[in-house]
Design an enzyme around this catalytic site. Structure first.
Site, PDB file in Angstrom:
ATOM      1  N   TRP A   1       0.825  -1.210   0.000  1.00  0.00           N
ATOM      2  CA  TRP A   1       0.000   0.000   0.000  1.00  0.00           C
ATOM      3  C   TRP A   1       0.852   1.250   0.000  1.00  0.00           C
ATOM      4  O   TRP A   1       0.533   2.221  -0.695  1.00  0.00           O
ATOM      5  CB  TRP A   1      -0.992  -0.021   1.167  1.00  0.00           C
ATOM      6  CG  TRP A   1      -2.026  -1.087   0.948  1.00  0.00           C
ATOM      7  CD1 TRP A   1      -2.169  -2.255   1.651  1.00  0.00           C
ATOM      8  CD2 TRP A   1      -3.019  -1.131  -0.091  1.00  0.00           C
ATOM      9  NE1 TRP A   1      -3.191  -3.000   1.109  1.00  0.00           N
ATOM     10  CE2 TRP A   1      -3.733  -2.342   0.050  1.00  0.00           C
ATOM     11  CE3 TRP A   1      -3.374  -0.269  -1.127  1.00  0.00           C
ATOM     12  CZ2 TRP A   1      -4.782  -2.698  -0.805  1.00  0.00           C
ATOM     13  CZ3 TRP A   1      -4.423  -0.624  -1.977  1.00  0.00           C
ATOM     14  CH2 TRP A   1      -5.108  -1.827  -1.812  1.00  0.00           C
TER      15      TRP A   1
ATOM     16  N   LYS B   1     -12.598  -1.638   6.982  1.00  0.00           N
ATOM     17  CA  LYS B   1     -11.961  -2.556   7.938  1.00  0.00           C
ATOM     18  C   LYS B   1     -12.457  -2.226   9.351  1.00  0.00           C
ATOM     19  O   LYS B   1     -13.241  -2.980   9.910  1.00  0.00           O
ATOM     20  CB  LYS B   1     -10.445  -2.454   7.829  1.00  0.00           C
ATOM     21  CG  LYS B   1      -9.956  -2.864   6.426  1.00  0.00           C
ATOM     22  CD  LYS B   1      -8.767  -2.070   6.004  1.00  0.00           C
ATOM     23  CE  LYS B   1      -8.449  -2.097   4.541  1.00  0.00           C
ATOM     24  NZ  LYS B   1      -8.524  -3.332   3.825  1.00  0.00           N
TER      25      LYS B   1
ATOM     26  N   ASP C   1      -1.511   6.757   6.433  1.00  0.00           N
ATOM     27  CA  ASP C   1      -2.625   5.930   5.976  1.00  0.00           C
ATOM     28  C   ASP C   1      -2.894   4.909   7.082  1.00  0.00           C
ATOM     29  O   ASP C   1      -2.105   3.989   7.309  1.00  0.00           O
ATOM     30  CB  ASP C   1      -2.231   5.235   4.666  1.00  0.00           C
ATOM     31  CG  ASP C   1      -3.274   4.217   4.204  1.00  0.00           C
ATOM     32  OD1 ASP C   1      -4.286   4.023   4.893  1.00  0.00           O
ATOM     33  OD2 ASP C   1      -3.051   3.608   3.134  1.00  0.00           O
TER      34      ASP C   1
HETATM   35  C1  LIG Z   1      -3.439   0.160   4.150  1.00  0.00           C
HETATM   36  C2  LIG Z   1      -4.385   0.326   2.998  1.00  0.00           C
HETATM   37  N1  LIG Z   1      -4.373   1.468   2.304  1.00  0.00           N
HETATM   38  C3  LIG Z   1      -5.195   1.668   1.258  1.00  0.00           C
HETATM   39  C4  LIG Z   1      -6.101   0.701   0.861  1.00  0.00           C
HETATM   40  C5  LIG Z   1      -7.011   0.969  -0.300  1.00  0.00           C
HETATM   41  O1  LIG Z   1      -8.275   1.253   0.180  1.00  0.00           O
HETATM   42  P1  LIG Z   1      -9.536   1.523  -0.774  1.00  0.00           P
HETATM   43  O2  LIG Z   1      -9.870   0.235  -1.410  1.00  0.00           O
HETATM   44  O3  LIG Z   1     -10.548   2.031   0.201  1.00  0.00           O
HETATM   45  O4  LIG Z   1      -9.143   2.558  -1.756  1.00  0.00           O
HETATM   46  C6  LIG Z   1      -6.164  -0.502   1.568  1.00  0.00           C
HETATM   47  C7  LIG Z   1      -7.149  -1.532   1.169  1.00  0.00           C
HETATM   48  O5  LIG Z   1      -7.188  -2.636   1.588  1.00  0.00           O
HETATM   49  C8  LIG Z   1      -5.272  -0.693   2.652  1.00  0.00           C
HETATM   50  O6  LIG Z   1      -5.293  -1.831   3.353  1.00  0.00           O
END
Ligand SMILES: Cc1ncc(COP(=O)(O)O)c(C=O)c1O
Length: 359
Positions: free
Chosen positions: A102, A195, A171
């Protein structure tokens, strides 16, 4: 009714009281004769929902008044672009710690915009650790320091926020509300909802107000935190139901004892599973203890050929979505706030049984 234990990394299981309350209010939200899905985002009922939701989050995380709280569409991925667009400039990029998939994605998007600098990466070691802070390259003028507090795929988590003189941008998609956090240490905290916050489609953005700024005219208004703040996160029609579910989840966290209580429960759940893995010669977890996540626990069977059978039999036993991310393989147990200790106990007892049959 039979509910299973859902170990999915996201969308993840929701607390039962939240689902029940949503069910009870589905046809008639607080006497309006409509569901939340059907009311205007500009109605007084939605204003009240927005206000109570924000107030509850502020209480849970002790968010000071000089921070704005935004509820924005597009999930955390939209923020991968909004963070650099709102904070950085070509001569003042954001610095990124890349210690998992991520953070790598967040960095790649900011880099494509010409607004990113790579401060450190653990990709060379397979994202099993966090690069040591003395190795981070933070030379020159940087707008912020970005890191992902919990890497959902590899199962690596920062125990503490890093110390930095730059505005910290984190994040927290996969660990927000799982433990106390000192908001004042951050310039920006953002998190997708699916989550620990609720339903996919919305992201929380907590931003220090002095960082809100006018953007270049080429940037669409929808991307501007400042304009969204001025518009109460309702420049256009937001994901209203996801916003409502977030409010129910915040109420549940508060009623359960708040984020400190969540942290105690989460630590107990994670330690129970790690202890079982560590004493086993049949199962393993490859992350060094100091980096291990309390939210996402990847594990493998030493004989990898048994993985498909394990996943299928677990599913049949009511232990859902244990398949690891395709980039890591094996299994992964995602054990966010809504996963009760009974889910961990059921998983461990299944793992013991599987070992005695297949081992
Ligand atoms: C740490 C992290 N950041 C970003 C995301 C992306 O999230 P979204 O699908 O809401 O854009 C995720 C998705 O699992 C994640 O675990």
């Amino acid at each position: 009714m039979s509910r299973i234990f859902n170990f999915c990394a996201g969308p993840a299981m929701l607390p039962l009281p939240v689902l029940k309350k949503a069910r009870d209010e589905l046809l008639d939200y607080r006497g309006l004769g409509m569901s939340v899905m059907e009311i205007s985002h500009r109605s007084s009922a939605f204003d009240e929902l927005a206000d109570t939701t924000e107030a509850c989050l502020r209480r849970l995380l002790s968010i000071p008044d000089d921070y704005a709280v935004l509820f924005l569409a597009g999930g955390a991925t939209a923020q991968f672009a909004q963070v650099p667009l709102n904070l950085a400039g070509p001569d003042r990029p954001g610095a990124y710690i890349v210690d998992g998939s991520w953070s790598k994605k967040a960095f790649a998007i900011a880099k494509r915009l010409g607004l990113a600098h790579l401060a450190a990466s653990s990709e060379g070691s397979g994202f099993k650790s966090i690069p040591a802070q003395h190795e981070w390259d933070l030379e020159g003028d940087k707008a912020y320091l970005h890191y992902v507090s919990n890497e959902t795929i590899s199962g690596v988590q920062f125990r503490q926020p890093p110390e930095s003189s730059l505005p910290l941008v984190s994040d927290m998609s996969s660990d927000i509300l799982s433990r106390p956090v000192d908001v004042e240490k951050f310039g920006v905290i953002y998190a997708g909802a699916q989550k620990n916050v609720g339903q996919a489609g919305i992201a929380l953005v907590i931003v220090r107000k002095d960082l809100l700024q006018d953007l270049a005219p080429v940037v669409p208004d929808l991307q501007s935190w400042k304009i969204q703040y001025q518009q109460g996160s309702r420049l256009n029609t937001p994901p209203t139901y996801a916003w409502y579910i977030a409010g129910l989840v915040f109420e549940w966290v508060e009623a359960t004892g708040g984020v400190q209580r969540m942290a105690e429960l989460n630590q107990h759940k994670a330690e129970t599973l790690y202890q079982f893995l560590d004493q086993s010669s049949f199962y393993q977890n490859a992350i060094p203890p100091q980096f291990r996540s309390h939210m996402n626990i990847p594990f493998q069977i030493v004989d990898e050929s048994l993985h498909p059978r394990f996943i299928a039999e677990a599913e049949a036993a009511g232990l859902s979505s244990l398949k690891g991310h395709r980039s890591v393989g094996g299994m992964r147990a995602s054990i966010y706030n809504a996963m009760p200790i009974e889910g961990i106990e059921a998983l461990i007892s299944f793992m013991k049984e599987f070992e005695s049959e297949a081992g």
